[in-house]
Write a protein that holds these residues in place. Structure first.
Motif, PDB file in Angstrom:
ATOM      1  N   MET A  30       0.913  -1.137   0.278  1.00 55.92           N
ATOM      2  CA  MET A  30       0.007  -0.105  -0.102  1.00 55.92           C
ATOM      3  C   MET A  30       0.860   1.329   0.078  1.00 55.92           C
ATOM      4  O   MET A  30       0.313   2.364  -0.759  1.00 55.92           O
ATOM      5  N   LYS A  31       1.992   1.110   0.746  1.00 51.26           N
ATOM      6  CA  LYS A  31       2.806   2.435   0.846  1.00 51.26           C
ATOM      7  C   LYS A  31       3.337   2.841  -0.688  1.00 51.26           C
ATOM      8  O   LYS A  31       3.213   3.805  -0.915  1.00 51.26           O
ATOM      9  N   GLU A  76       0.768   3.863  -3.095  1.00 54.46           N
ATOM     10  CA  GLU A  76       0.360   5.191  -2.874  1.00 54.46           C
ATOM     11  C   GLU A  76       1.362   6.196  -3.407  1.00 54.46           C
ATOM     12  O   GLU A  76       1.140   7.106  -4.142  1.00 54.46           O
ATOM     13  N   LYS A  77       2.614   5.792  -3.299  1.00 52.13           N
ATOM     14  CA  LYS A  77       3.759   6.623  -3.875  1.00 52.13           C
ATOM     15  C   LYS A  77       3.683   6.753  -5.415  1.00 52.13           C
ATOM     16  O   LYS A  77       4.001   7.566  -6.080  1.00 52.13           O
ATOM     17  N   GLY A 126       1.100   6.562  -7.022  1.00 48.00           N
ATOM     18  CA  GLY A 126      -0.384   7.395  -7.342  1.00 48.00           C
ATOM     19  C   GLY A 126      -1.314   6.293  -7.800  1.00 48.00           C
ATOM     20  O   GLY A 126      -2.073   6.745  -8.361  1.00 48.00           O
ATOM     21  N   ARG A 182      -3.935   2.906  -7.413  1.00 50.00           N
ATOM     22  CA  ARG A 182      -5.088   2.142  -6.617  1.00 50.00           C
ATOM     23  C   ARG A 182      -4.711   0.946  -6.070  1.00 50.00           C
ATOM     24  O   ARG A 182      -4.538   0.101  -7.147  1.00 50.00           O
ATOM     25  N   ALA A 184      -5.471   1.466   4.841  1.00 50.37           N
ATOM     26  CA  ALA A 184      -5.685   2.532   3.758  1.00 50.37           C
ATOM     27  C   ALA A 184      -5.450   3.941   4.463  1.00 50.37           C
ATOM     28  O   ALA A 184      -5.188   5.008   4.176  1.00 50.37           O
ATOM     29  N   THR A 196      -2.044   4.626   5.401  1.00 54.31           N
ATOM     30  CA  THR A 196      -0.900   4.653   4.351  1.00 54.31           C
ATOM     31  C   THR A 196      -1.533   5.780   3.407  1.00 54.31           C
ATOM     32  O   THR A 196      -0.824   6.064   2.338  1.00 54.31           O
ATOM     33  N   ASP A 197      -2.710   6.141   3.684  1.00 51.78           N
ATOM     34  CA  ASP A 197      -3.197   7.083   2.459  1.00 51.78           C
ATOM     35  C   ASP A 197      -3.451   6.612   1.098  1.00 51.78           C
ATOM     36  O   ASP A 197      -3.754   7.363  -0.156  1.00 51.78           O
ATOM     37  N   VAL A 198      -3.380   5.196   0.957  1.00 53.08           N
ATOM     38  CA  VAL A 198      -3.662   4.730  -0.357  1.00 53.08           C
ATOM     39  C   VAL A 198      -5.119   4.742  -1.040  1.00 53.08           C
ATOM     40  O   VAL A 198      -5.753   4.918  -0.094  1.00 53.08           O
ATOM     41  N   LYS A 199      -5.241   4.786  -2.158  1.00 46.57           N
ATOM     42  CA  LYS A 199      -6.634   4.727  -2.690  1.00 46.57           C
ATOM     43  C   LYS A 199      -6.943   3.272  -2.737  1.00 46.57           C
ATOM     44  O   LYS A 199      -6.217   2.482  -3.249  1.00 46.57           O
ATOM     45  N   LYS A 220      -9.784   7.173   1.323  1.00 47.04           N
ATOM     46  CA  LYS A 220     -10.229   7.072  -0.167  1.00 47.04           C
ATOM     47  C   LYS A 220     -10.396   5.717  -0.367  1.00 47.04           C
ATOM     48  O   LYS A 220      -9.651   4.821  -1.203  1.00 47.04           O
TER      49      LYS A 220
END
Length: 142
Positions: free
Chosen positions: A23-24, A27-28, A30, A32, A81, A84-87, A111
């Motif tokens: 996931m990290k 996310e990096k 960009g 999903r 999520a 990690t701020d992942v979509k 997200k």
């Protein structure tokens, strides 16, 4: 990706530590992260119990995969999520409770999106008796 191991090579269960790492990275980049979400540990235990008791019939597939096996796996992924701020995208949502939880996490800024499949909208558990393996889905039809 999957939280449930259907096949160790084609569709393996991914350990939590690897999911977080993935996931990290996703996310990096960009992108999903999409997941098939079922609680492997609960399902495997229930299947083992059913086998020991000789319970082999079409609806046993559903009985060894109660809704908590979907919702608990989705909750874990949404919490990952969050951190990690992942979509995140959840595939094959089969239960309304999962949708409620997704909406809750969306309100918290996660997200997360989801999809379902037409068998979940057009069939029910009784179709296992009627159609046999053709009606077998994961997560199962309720």
């Amino acid at each position: 990706m999957s939280t449930f191991e259907t096949d160790e090579y084609r569709f393996p269960r991914i350990p939590d530590s690897e999911i977080l790492k993935a996931m990290k990275l996703i996310e990096k980049a960009g992108l999903r992260a999409a997941f098939h979400s079922e609680n492997d540990e609960i399902i495997v235990d229930m299947i083992d119990q059913y086998k020991k008791q000789g319970k082999v019939y079409p609806k046993a597939h559903n009985e060894t995969r109660p809704p908590v096996t979907e919702t608990s796996a989705v909750l874990k992924l949404m919490e990952f999520a969050y951190w990690t701020d992942v979509k995140l995208h959840i595939v094959h949502v089969s239960h309304p409770r999962t949708i409620d939880l997704i909406k809750l996490f969306q309100r918290q800024g996660v997200k997360v999106t989801c999809e379902t499949c037409y068998p979940y909208l057009l069939m029910d558990v009784d179709d296992l008796e009627k159609f046999g393996p053709v009606a077998k889905n994961n997560p199962p039809i309720t």
